[in-house]
Scaffold this motif. Structure first.
Motif, PDB file in Angstrom:
ATOM      1  N   LYS A 109       0.853  -1.191   0.000  1.00  0.00           N
ATOM      2  CA  LYS A 109       0.000   0.000   0.000  1.00  0.00           C
ATOM      3  C   LYS A 109       0.885   1.236   0.000  1.00  0.00           C
ATOM      4  O   LYS A 109       1.858   1.311   0.749  1.00  0.00           O
ATOM      5  CB  LYS A 109      -0.919   0.020   1.223  1.00  0.00           C
ATOM      6  N   VAL A 129       1.733  -4.720   3.556  1.00  0.00           N
ATOM      7  CA  VAL A 129       0.452  -4.970   4.208  1.00  0.00           C
ATOM      8  C   VAL A 129       0.362  -6.443   4.574  1.00  0.00           C
ATOM      9  O   VAL A 129       0.614  -7.319   3.738  1.00  0.00           O
ATOM     10  CB  VAL A 129      -0.728  -4.591   3.285  1.00  0.00           C
ATOM     11  N   LYS A 132      -4.300  -7.007   5.986  1.00  0.00           N
ATOM     12  CA  LYS A 132      -4.920  -5.690   5.909  1.00  0.00           C
ATOM     13  C   LYS A 132      -4.425  -4.741   7.004  1.00  0.00           C
ATOM     14  O   LYS A 132      -5.114  -3.783   7.367  1.00  0.00           O
ATOM     15  CB  LYS A 132      -6.445  -5.813   5.965  1.00  0.00           C
ATOM     16  N   ILE A 134      -0.819  -2.550   8.587  1.00  0.00           N
ATOM     17  CA  ILE A 134       0.540  -2.053   8.437  1.00  0.00           C
ATOM     18  C   ILE A 134       1.124  -1.893   9.817  1.00  0.00           C
ATOM     19  O   ILE A 134       0.571  -1.165  10.646  1.00  0.00           O
ATOM     20  CB  ILE A 134       0.563  -0.703   7.690  1.00  0.00           C
ATOM     21  N   MET A 139      -4.694  -0.647   7.968  1.00  0.00           N
ATOM     22  CA  MET A 139      -3.926   0.071   6.949  1.00  0.00           C
ATOM     23  C   MET A 139      -4.558   1.403   6.555  1.00  0.00           C
ATOM     24  O   MET A 139      -3.858   2.329   6.150  1.00  0.00           O
ATOM     25  CB  MET A 139      -3.726  -0.806   5.709  1.00  0.00           C
TER      26      MET A 139
END
Length: 230
Positions: A109, A129, A132, A134, A139
């Motif tokens: 991302k 990622v 979903k 980070i 994220m």
């Protein structure tokens, strides 16, 4: 597509490795490896070489050419091409490494980098990622700032550094945060005094603090990582 996945699955099983072990060595998610084995992911020659190193064997029976050949022999060739077309990752205006785009797709991302006003991104930076998230945070809640001054120099945060943060709704304990105070966004070390007040600290040449009512503060980002500018 199945021919590619079958060969990779066979090589993994012969090496006695689990999906999780292969994913860890490649630095990708376990689901990514599983989808490759199932023939639901397109991989390029560079990634095939990386698989070869993981399995400690030269894989010569597969490749992009065999992927097309296998698909051409399938009655669902047109549906397969359409599926691949939809799955290809399209990078934003600030592109990331081409190999990452092709190999990882949804596992990357481009996180926006803002100034303190947080209105429009001034740039983007790619982040990995995982599920979903980070760095363990949702994220879509993660953002980056370019430090505009040396207010927190004493805390090793200098003008020009990049800091990463996550949206924050409250102040817990002591945290370095981007806050809105008196109509202006500022970067401060914030300490909740648990009496309706917070202490705002900045540390340039000397440490200074200000005690203000917590109701006068609006939290924007809680920072958790700094990237030093050399």
């Amino acid at each position: 597509m199945a021919r590619v996945g079958d060969e990779l699955k066979k090589s993994r099983q012969e090496s006695g490795m689990t999906l999780k072990q292969v994913a860890k060595k490649l630095g990708v998610s376990e689901s990514f490896v599983s989808e490759v084995e199932q023939g639901r992911r397109v991989i390029n020659e560079d990634l095939i070489k990386r698989f070869s190193k993981v399995f400690d064997k030269k894989i010569t029976t597969i490749g992009l050419g065999s992927l097309e050949e296998s698909a051409a022999q399938s009655e669902s060739f047109e549906r397969t091409k359409e599926f691949i077309k939809k799955e290809v990752y399209v990078a934003p205006k600030t592109p990331v490494n081409d190999l990452w785009n092709q190999a990882f797709g949804e596992n990357i991302k481009n996180v926006p980098i803002y100034d303190y006003e947080m209105k429009n991104p001034v740039a983007h930076k790619s982040h990995v990622v995982e599920n979903k998230k980070i760095d363990g945070h949702p994220m879509d809640k993660v953002a980056m700032l370019k430090v505009e001054n040396d207010d927190l120099k004493g805390y090793r945060i200098h003008k020009g550094d990049l800091v990463t943060g996550v949206e924050a709704k409250d102040i817990q304990g002591t945290q370095i945060m981007l806050i809105s105070y008196k109509g202006k966004n500022i970067l401060r070390k914030v300490r909740n005094l648990n009496n309706g007040n917070v202490e705002l600290l900045n540390f340039n040449e000397s440490q200074r603090s200000e005690i203000v009512p917590i109701k006068e503060i609006r939290t924007v980002l809680k920072l958790y990582k700094v990237e030093v500018s050399l």
